[in-house]
Write an enzyme that holds these catalytic residues in place. Structure first.
Site, PDB file in Angstrom:
ATOM      1  CG  ASN A 180      -1.767  -1.010   1.191  1.00 23.45           C
ATOM      2  OD1 ASN A 180      -2.503  -1.367   0.016  1.00 23.45           O
ATOM      3  ND2 ASN A 180      -2.070  -1.785   2.438  1.00 23.45           N
ATOM      4  CG  HIS A 210       4.852  -2.681   5.278  1.00 19.97           C
ATOM      5  ND1 HIS A 210       4.754  -1.483   5.266  1.00 19.97           N
ATOM      6  CD2 HIS A 210       3.433  -3.063   5.104  1.00 19.97           C
ATOM      7  CE1 HIS A 210       3.507  -0.903   5.290  1.00 19.97           C
ATOM      8  NE2 HIS A 210       2.811  -2.026   5.182  1.00 19.97           N
ATOM      9  CG  HIS A 218       0.123  -6.159   3.394  1.00 16.92           C
ATOM     10  ND1 HIS A 218      -0.261  -6.285   4.577  1.00 16.92           N
ATOM     11  CD2 HIS A 218       0.535  -4.872   3.287  1.00 16.92           C
ATOM     12  CE1 HIS A 218      -0.452  -5.046   5.159  1.00 16.92           C
ATOM     13  NE2 HIS A 218       0.072  -4.128   4.403  1.00 16.92           N
TER      14      HIS A 218
HETATM   15  P1  AMP Z   1      -0.164  -1.002   6.007  1.00 21.71           P
HETATM   16  O1  AMP Z   1      -1.573  -0.568   6.570  1.00 21.71           O
HETATM   17  O2  AMP Z   1      -0.330  -1.444   4.541  1.00 21.71           O
HETATM   18  O3  AMP Z   1       0.819   0.298   6.094  1.00 21.71           O
HETATM   19  O4  AMP Z   1       0.450  -2.258   6.735  1.00 21.71           O
HETATM   20  C1  AMP Z   1       0.684  -2.162   8.169  1.00 21.71           C
HETATM   21  C2  AMP Z   1       0.348  -3.238   8.543  1.00 21.71           C
HETATM   22  O5  AMP Z   1       1.055  -3.496   9.936  1.00 21.71           O
HETATM   23  C3  AMP Z   1      -1.076  -3.490   9.139  1.00 21.71           C
HETATM   24  O6  AMP Z   1      -1.728  -4.725   8.572  1.00 21.71           O
HETATM   25  C4  AMP Z   1      -1.023  -3.836  10.578  1.00 21.71           C
HETATM   26  O7  AMP Z   1      -1.815  -4.888  11.188  1.00 21.71           O
HETATM   27  C5  AMP Z   1       0.394  -4.143  10.786  1.00 21.71           C
HETATM   28  N1  AMP Z   1       1.255  -3.677  12.128  1.00 21.71           N
HETATM   29  C6  AMP Z   1       1.140  -2.687  12.789  1.00 21.71           C
HETATM   30  N2  AMP Z   1       1.943  -2.856  13.904  1.00 21.71           N
HETATM   31  C7  AMP Z   1       2.219  -4.131  13.761  1.00 21.71           C
HETATM   32  C8  AMP Z   1       3.200  -4.812  14.923  1.00 21.71           C
HETATM   33  N3  AMP Z   1       3.564  -4.184  16.147  1.00 21.71           N
HETATM   34  N4  AMP Z   1       3.504  -6.068  14.641  1.00 21.71           N
HETATM   35  C9  AMP Z   1       2.668  -6.741  13.589  1.00 21.71           C
HETATM   36  N5  AMP Z   1       2.124  -6.235  12.587  1.00 21.71           N
HETATM   37  C10 AMP Z   1       1.674  -4.743  12.692  1.00 21.71           C
END
Ligand code: AMP
Length: 113
Positions: free
Chosen positions: A88, A101, A103
């Site tokens: 994203n 990152h 997914h």
């Molecule tokens: P995005 O919304 O594409 O930026 O993805 C960020 C992702 O990080 C989301 O799916 C969250 O659930 C995940 N996320 C946020 N904080 C953590 C954490 N501490 N450990 C694992 N996943 C996380």
């Protein structure tokens, strides 16, 4: 370069706990804390780049490493070998963590884009 306030930089630095499933010199892969599929991993480059559109030639090796990590992750899949890879970019696209990152989603039939 890591950013003190960045959750993924802090996970990479071991300051915030996460469930790590794979790591090499350039990427760390963890389980998403709020999974949207039976397998929902986050492939996180070990360089603080806000998103894919902010990549430079210098950082590109980390993005490539993230893509190559899918080979290792696919080996860990049980059942279907299908997966979806998403990054994203920007709040309107659903980005909430501003450290590049990818997914890695698997384990269910995905809906059409
Ligand atoms: P995005 O919304 O594409 O930026 O993805 C960020 C992702 O990080 C989301 O799916 C969250 O659930 C995940 N996320 C946020 N904080 C953590 C954490 N501490 N450990 C694992 N996943 C996380």
């Amino acid at each position: 370069m890591s950013h003190q306030s960045c959750v993924f930089c802090n996970i990479i630095a071991g300051k915030i706990p996460a469930t790590k499933v794979y790591e090499n010199d350039r990427v760390m892969v963890i389980k998403d804390i709020a999974p949207k599929a039976p397998v929902h991993l986050l492939i996180i480059p070990k360089v603080h780049v806000p998103d894919v559109a902010a990549l430079t030639d210098e950082d590109a090796v980390y993005a490539t490493a993230a893509l190559l990590a899918t080979t290792e992750l696919k080996k860990q899949l049980t059942g279907s070998q299908s997966f979806r890879l998403i990054t994203n970019t920007g709040t309107d696209a659903g980005q909430s963590v501003f450290h590049l990152h990818f997914h890695f989603l698997s384990g269910k039939k995905m809906v059409d884009l």
